[in-house]
Design an enzyme around this catalytic site. Structure first.
Site, PDB file in Angstrom:
ATOM      1  N   ASN A 195      87.655  38.051  76.329  1.00 40.98           N
ATOM      2  CA  ASN A 195      88.589  39.036  75.799  1.00 40.98           C
ATOM      3  C   ASN A 195      89.622  38.412  74.855  1.00 40.98           C
ATOM      4  O   ASN A 195      90.782  38.790  74.839  1.00 40.98           O
ATOM      5  CB  ASN A 195      89.274  39.813  76.939  1.00 40.98           C
ATOM      6  N   CYS A 235      88.162  37.113  71.481  1.00 43.04           N
ATOM      7  CA  CYS A 235      87.535  37.073  70.150  1.00 43.04           C
ATOM      8  C   CYS A 235      86.957  38.424  69.756  1.00 43.04           C
ATOM      9  O   CYS A 235      87.537  39.162  68.971  1.00 43.04           O
ATOM     10  CB  CYS A 235      86.446  35.998  70.086  1.00 43.04           C
ATOM     11  N   ARG A 236      85.801  38.758  70.313  1.00 42.48           N
ATOM     12  CA  ARG A 236      85.065  39.944  69.876  1.00 42.48           C
ATOM     13  C   ARG A 236      85.670  41.259  70.346  1.00 42.48           C
ATOM     14  O   ARG A 236      85.866  42.181  69.546  1.00 42.48           O
ATOM     15  CB  ARG A 236      83.609  39.859  70.344  1.00 42.48           C
ATOM     16  N   SER A 237      85.926  41.380  71.638  1.00 43.69           N
ATOM     17  CA  SER A 237      86.401  42.676  72.137  1.00 43.69           C
ATOM     18  C   SER A 237      87.789  43.048  71.621  1.00 43.69           C
ATOM     19  O   SER A 237      88.029  44.221  71.331  1.00 43.69           O
ATOM     20  CB  SER A 237      86.308  42.759  73.663  1.00 43.69           C
TER      21      SER A 237
END
Length: 159
Positions: free
Chosen positions: A13, A15-17
């Protein structure tokens, strides 16, 4: 009116999300549809709980006018499966891990982000060990998916 609740999930939780959450919130704000949605993100691991997103995610988002700097990492909780209408895993490993902890009767809420939002069976790669170009690529993939998701989620929203 029921707000359609979407949770984006990656590993830590950071980078991407957080990027997906920020992009989708930005899009709903710009479309004057923020009131229709509740948007959040989480990770399957708790290593970064309470920390802000990775500085590279913050920089990539900011370069596109999206501010994710105030987000804080959190680990997914069992209550999230009841709270959210749609839980989007950003890769197949995350989806497998979520399927291990999802309560009975809530499995239909779990989807692979790219399959659901983009119609393709593709992971959003974790850019953590990469460079800025990896974060840029992830941003572009998430933007494409979130654009499609805004249209799809709006049609599925319940009142």
């Amino acid at each position: 009116m029921h707000r359609f609740k979407i949770l984006f999930v990656c590993m830590g939780n950071i980078c991407r999300s957080p990027l997906a959450e920020g992009i989708f919130k930005h899009m709903t704000d710009n479309a004057a549809r923020a009131g229709e949605f509740e948007i959040d993100s989480a990770g399957t691991g708790g290593w970064h709980q309470g920390n802000p997103p990775d500085p590279r995610s913050v920089a990539v988002a900011a370069a596109h006018g999206v501010d994710i700097s105030t987000q804080r990492a959190r680990r997914i909780a069992v209550g999230d499966f009841d709270r959210f209408d749609l839980i989007l895993a950003l890769d197949r490993d995350i989806l497998r891990n979520l399927r291990k902890i999802v309560p009975a009767g809530e499995t239909d809420k779990l989807q692979l982000f790219s399959r659901y939002a983009r119609g393709i069976d593709e992971d959003i790669p974790d850019p953590y060990y990469g460079g800025r170009e990896d974060f840029d690529r992830v941003y572009t993939m998430l933007l494409t998916g979130c654009t499609s998701l805004l249209d799809t989620a709006g049609k599925l929203r319940t009142s």
